[in-house]
Design a protein around this motif. Structure first.
Motif, short mmCIF file in Angstrom:
data_model
loop_
_atom_site.label_atom_id
_atom_site.label_comp_id
_atom_site.label_asym_id
_atom_site.label_seq_id
_atom_site.Cartn_x
_atom_site.Cartn_y
_atom_site.Cartn_z
N LEU A 30 24.75 91.12 78.02
CA LEU A 30 25.20 90.61 76.89
C LEU A 30 26.79 90.54 76.98
O LEU A 30 27.32 91.55 77.94
N ASN A 190 18.45 86.59 75.07
CA ASN A 190 18.95 86.69 73.76
C ASN A 190 17.65 86.76 72.90
O ASN A 190 16.92 85.84 72.97
N TRP A 201 25.04 87.63 66.54
CA TRP A 201 24.95 86.32 66.56
C TRP A 201 25.09 85.76 65.24
O TRP A 201 25.43 84.35 65.18
N LYS A 214 25.43 82.69 80.13
CA LYS A 214 24.99 81.51 79.28
C LYS A 214 23.89 82.17 78.38
O LYS A 214 23.34 83.09 78.87
N THR A 215 23.53 81.46 77.45
CA THR A 215 22.29 82.17 76.51
C THR A 215 21.03 81.39 77.00
O THR A 215 20.89 80.49 77.56
N ILE A 259 22.52 79.22 69.31
CA ILE A 259 23.08 80.07 70.23
C ILE A 259 23.07 78.92 71.49
O ILE A 259 23.52 79.18 72.43
N PRO A 261 20.50 77.49 73.78
CA PRO A 261 20.14 78.48 74.96
C PRO A 261 19.91 77.15 75.88
O PRO A 261 19.54 76.00 75.55
#
Ligand code: RAT
Ligand code: ZN
Length: 485
Positions: A30, A190, A201, A214-215, A259, A261
């Motif tokens: 993270l 995440n 978040w 990156k998420t 987020i 993703p």
């Protein structure tokens, strides 16, 4: 292009594999802005759940009932997990590194990591100390590092790619990240279902995300069919969502918006099939009614991790998960039934690797990635990579690091660890990137070189540029191509 003779192959492959900037398609890292959710240092390295499991292989057995603490010599897992991290780490070090030779892959990983961070001498000095505490000097060194600088150092040492975009630009990219395929970095895990992460978040304004990460949206409760757990999350959301499939979809979409993703990800529970159960919307319904629906409507791939048996020995907490040989017939049904959804898949059992390769040959919407967890050992990486090269050419991703997991993602709500225990489980250890990537490169190199030698002997003209391109594909390029196609 200059063609390679058979004698030059080994050196060229070694150089290309050493130098390639890899994409780490699955980690549990993270950003430093998530405060103490990004961890590093000697205590974290040594209390990695792989090592805790190894510690309890050699500890005398103490039953939970008579767990009157017998001191440091023989704690039960519960005693152990109740200790502060430094004390846990000292015991792991004493048992696995001082009293025994650190031969296992996870132990050797600590040695590689410390050496590459320039701490080799401190490690050797620690082993020579006559008694605990042995790790003070190493601990002090790590404590003196700045989080962001250390992250950069670790990424440089691990040879992982940079990303071009910060958070603001990232938000303008298409959801599946397809346009960014020149620079996709490490992918996180995440978990909106883990409150201690979710709060980071939802804070407003969002701090900019390091371009290194990156998420990815991790949604294990969906495949576990943990309807109770999902309901409590929907209820707590602000504003609360209806406790229905529609509510689930809305919740997932809200997180996709939040987020952005690259993919949705879930690990399947033991014995996973499509068979619905009687109680509440079961895993199959959640998969179809929520997960696949969101994947299709948002244009997101679904990453699946198959074969873990969570809580095989619950006392060992994160170290207590096991493996099973999985049935993969349902994966065939998914790939055939949802041709517009892309599936990224890895399996935990070495036995399942062959069937997974065959499936990947049959379905263009299936991409195989990494040697996961119990398969992340050089011997299995070698065998698996050899088989994948033979069956898939360069159309797979040879490795991901899985840099330290927390396990609050995977447990159904009923078995969630108590908050005090959860604190111990949520950590990610940045430094593990160093050894995971070093050891993977070391394992892949001779396998790839041998395959090229056979190709040369068969009469193929191979150039250095070919090798460079292929290595780029195996270490992330094929994944980017898959996402973009
Ligand atoms: O590999 C691991 O460390 C496991 O504990 C799991 O977290 C696994 O990687 C997962 O993503 O479920
Ligand atoms: Zn993982």
């Amino acid at each position: 292009a200059k063609l390679l003779g058979i004698d030059a192959v080994d050196a060229v492959v070694a150089r290309c594999v050493r130098d390639v900037e890899a994409i780490d398609v699955h980690t549990h890292l993270l950003p430093p802005t998530h405060g103490n959710l990004l961890l590093w240092g000697i205590d974290e390295l040594l209390t990695y759940h792989y090592l805790v499991a190894e510690l309890f292989m050699v500890m005398p057995c103490v039953s939970e009932e008579d767990s009157v603490s017998v001191g440091d010599a023989a704690p039960s897992p519960d005693d152990f997990y109740g200790w502060p991290k430094p004390r846990q780490a000292e015991l792991v070090f004493e048992e696995l590194f001082v009293k025994r030779t650190p031969l296992s892959e996870a132990c050797r990983g600590v040695v590689t990591t410390l050496s590459r961070l320039g701490r080799g001498e401190q490690l050797r000095a620690a082993v020579r100390l006559p008694s605990r505490p042995r790790l003070t000097a190493l601990r002090d060194w790590f404590a003196a590092q700045d989080a962001s600088d250390h992250l950069e150092r670790v990424f440089r040492l691990s040879k992982l790619k940079y990303a071009g975009a910060g958070a603001a630009e990232r938000r303008r990219e298409p959801v599946n990240g397809a346009s960014s395929h020149t620079s996709v970095p490490t992918v996180m895990t995440n978990i909106p279902f883990a409150p201690e992460e979710a709060e980071h978040w939802t804070a407003s304004p969002q701090p900019p995300l390091t371009p290194r990460l990156k998420t990815a949206l991790r949604v294990d409760p969906m495949l576990v069919g943990d309807w109770r757990g999902i309901c409590s999350v929907l209820r707590r959301a602000s504003p609360p969502h209806p406790l229905s499939m529609e509510g689930c979809v809305a919740y997932l979409k809200e997180w996709v918006r939040r987020i952005r993703p690259i993919y949705l990800m879930a690990s399947t529970p033991a014995g996973f099939t499509y068979t619905p159960t009687a109680a509440g919307p079961a895993a199959a319904e959640l998969l179809e009614g929520a997960l696949l629906r969101v994947a299709m409507e948002e244009g997101l791939p679904l990453a699946l991790k198959v074969g873990a048996v969570r809580g095989a020995n619950p006392a060992l907490q994160a170290g207590g998960d096991g493996v099973e040989v999985s049935r993969l017939d349902w994966l065939r049904t998914l790939c055939a039934g949802y041709p517009s959804v892309k599936f990224l898949v890895t399996v935990l059992s070495a036995v399942n690797q062959h069937e997974l390769c065959v499936l990947a040959r049959k379905f263009g919407n299936l991409h195989v990635y990494g040697c996961w967890w119990f398969c992340n050992n050089p011997s299995i990486i070698e065998t698996t990579t050899r088989m994948r090269l033979e069956m898939l050419g360069t159309a797979f991703t040879c490795q991901h690091s899985d840099a330290r997991a927390r396990d609050s993602s995977s447990r159904p709500s009923g078995t969630a660890p108590a908050p005090s225990r959860r604190r111990l489980l949520r950590a990610q250890v940045l430094d593990q990137l160093v050894y995971k990537w070093a050891h993977s490169r070391e394992a892949v190199t001779p396998v790839l070189a041998a395959q090229y030698r056979k190709l040369l002997e068969a009469g193929w003209p191979l150039s250095e540029a070919d090798v460079e391109r292929d290595v780029g594909l195996l270490f992330g390029g094929a994944y980017e191509e898959f996402l973009a196609k």
